[in-house]
Design an enzyme around this catalytic site. Structure first.
Site, PDB file in Angstrom:
ATOM      1  N   SER A  98      77.873  42.279 -87.834  1.00 50.03           N
ATOM      2  CA  SER A  98      78.720  43.227 -87.121  1.00 50.03           C
ATOM      3  C   SER A  98      79.942  43.595 -87.968  1.00 50.03           C
ATOM      4  O   SER A  98      79.797  44.197 -89.027  1.00 50.03           O
ATOM      5  CB  SER A  98      79.103  42.637 -85.761  1.00 50.03           C
ATOM      6  OG  SER A  98      79.687  43.595 -84.922  1.00 50.03           O
ATOM      7  N   ASP A 126      70.787  48.548 -79.403  1.00 49.56           N
ATOM      8  CA  ASP A 126      72.191  48.218 -79.676  1.00 49.56           C
ATOM      9  C   ASP A 126      73.096  49.309 -79.118  1.00 49.56           C
ATOM     10  O   ASP A 126      73.074  50.449 -79.595  1.00 49.56           O
ATOM     11  CB  ASP A 126      72.406  48.080 -81.186  1.00 49.56           C
ATOM     12  CG  ASP A 126      73.766  47.500 -81.538  1.00 49.56           C
ATOM     13  OD1 ASP A 126      74.680  47.574 -80.700  1.00 49.56           O
ATOM     14  OD2 ASP A 126      73.907  46.978 -82.663  1.00 49.56           O
ATOM     15  N   HIS A 134      72.658  44.146 -79.768  1.00 49.23           N
ATOM     16  CA  HIS A 134      73.603  43.838 -80.844  1.00 49.23           C
ATOM     17  C   HIS A 134      73.556  42.368 -81.246  1.00 49.23           C
ATOM     18  O   HIS A 134      74.017  41.995 -82.321  1.00 49.23           O
ATOM     19  CB  HIS A 134      75.025  44.205 -80.402  1.00 49.23           C
ATOM     20  CG  HIS A 134      76.012  44.291 -81.526  1.00 49.23           C
ATOM     21  ND1 HIS A 134      75.932  45.248 -82.519  1.00 49.23           N
ATOM     22  CD2 HIS A 134      77.098  43.519 -81.829  1.00 49.23           C
ATOM     23  CE1 HIS A 134      76.926  45.071 -83.382  1.00 49.23           C
ATOM     24  NE2 HIS A 134      77.641  44.027 -82.990  1.00 49.23           N
TER      25      HIS A 134
END
Length: 209
Positions: free
Chosen positions: A107, A159, A190
């Site tokens: 991320s 996501d 995610h």
């Protein structure tokens, strides 16, 4: 420039000439978060896990953002330079080869790793990008790698943090910059999954034996 050192954990493999896996956490994480994941890749790698220098409401990050999915690109540019200079410095302190660093980011960590690929295309030996977003709005005129550096890239089909059209564009931009991208669009959101781990483990074994 006013670069600050990053808090970090370093674990040497004890193997001469070993690659170093640079662990870059997601928003709200720290230098401990990805250590259990790194242990799944065997004991042949040095481990360098760092904490981002930016705090967002008490949550560590590697660079500022203006809103959800909107990066402060000026700060990202600065923090990318800061990270690269830190790696060069800590390589001397800890005694590892700075030309043999593989970034592994999730991320927010994947996004600064991607920024490093764009700004310094021949610095990292390779990168594992879990759930990344394109770091800079404009990267078409960025320098290209001349060494076909390998990049593992995994996204989640469900996501909610990333626009679906943006991921293929980013993958193609990396390919256009000369990177050898191994792209996986997984049936998840995610969050990281066992499939991410197993696929990237295979990729590491194939590219960094």
């Amino acid at each position: 420039m006013d670069f600050q050192p990053l808090k970090y954990i370093y674990k040497a493999s004890g193997k001469p000439g070993a690659y170093t896996l640079l662990l870059l956490h997601g928003t709200g994480g720290n230098e401990n978060d990805l250590l259990p994941l790194a242990s799944k890749f065997g004991d042949d790698l040095n481990i360098l896990s760092v904490r981002g220098n930016v705090s967002e409401n008490g949550m560590p990050r590697f660079f500022k953002r203006l809103g959800m999915g909107v990066f402060d690109e000026k700060d990202l540019d600065f923090r990318t330079d800061e990270l690269i200079e830190f790696i060069k410095s800590v390589a001397v302190t800890e005694g590892f080869d700075s030309s043999k660093v593989i970034a592994l980011g999730y991320s927010n960590g994947a996004n600064i790793a991607g920024a490093a690929l764009v700004k310094y295309p021949d610095f990292l030996a390779g990168a594992v990008l879990y759930r990344p977003m394109q770091p800079f709005t404009k990267i078409d005129d960025s320098p290209s790698t001349q060494m076909c550096k390998p990049v593992f890239f995994s996204s989640g089909k469900a996501d909610p943090t990333i626009e679906p059209f943006a991921t293929p564009k980013y993958v193609q931009l990396l390919k256009d910059r000369g990177f050898k991208v191994d792209f996986h669009d997984l049936p998840t959101g995610h969050n990281l999954t066992l499939e991410d781990v197993n696929l990237s483990k295979e990729w590491l074994a194939e590219n960094f034996k």
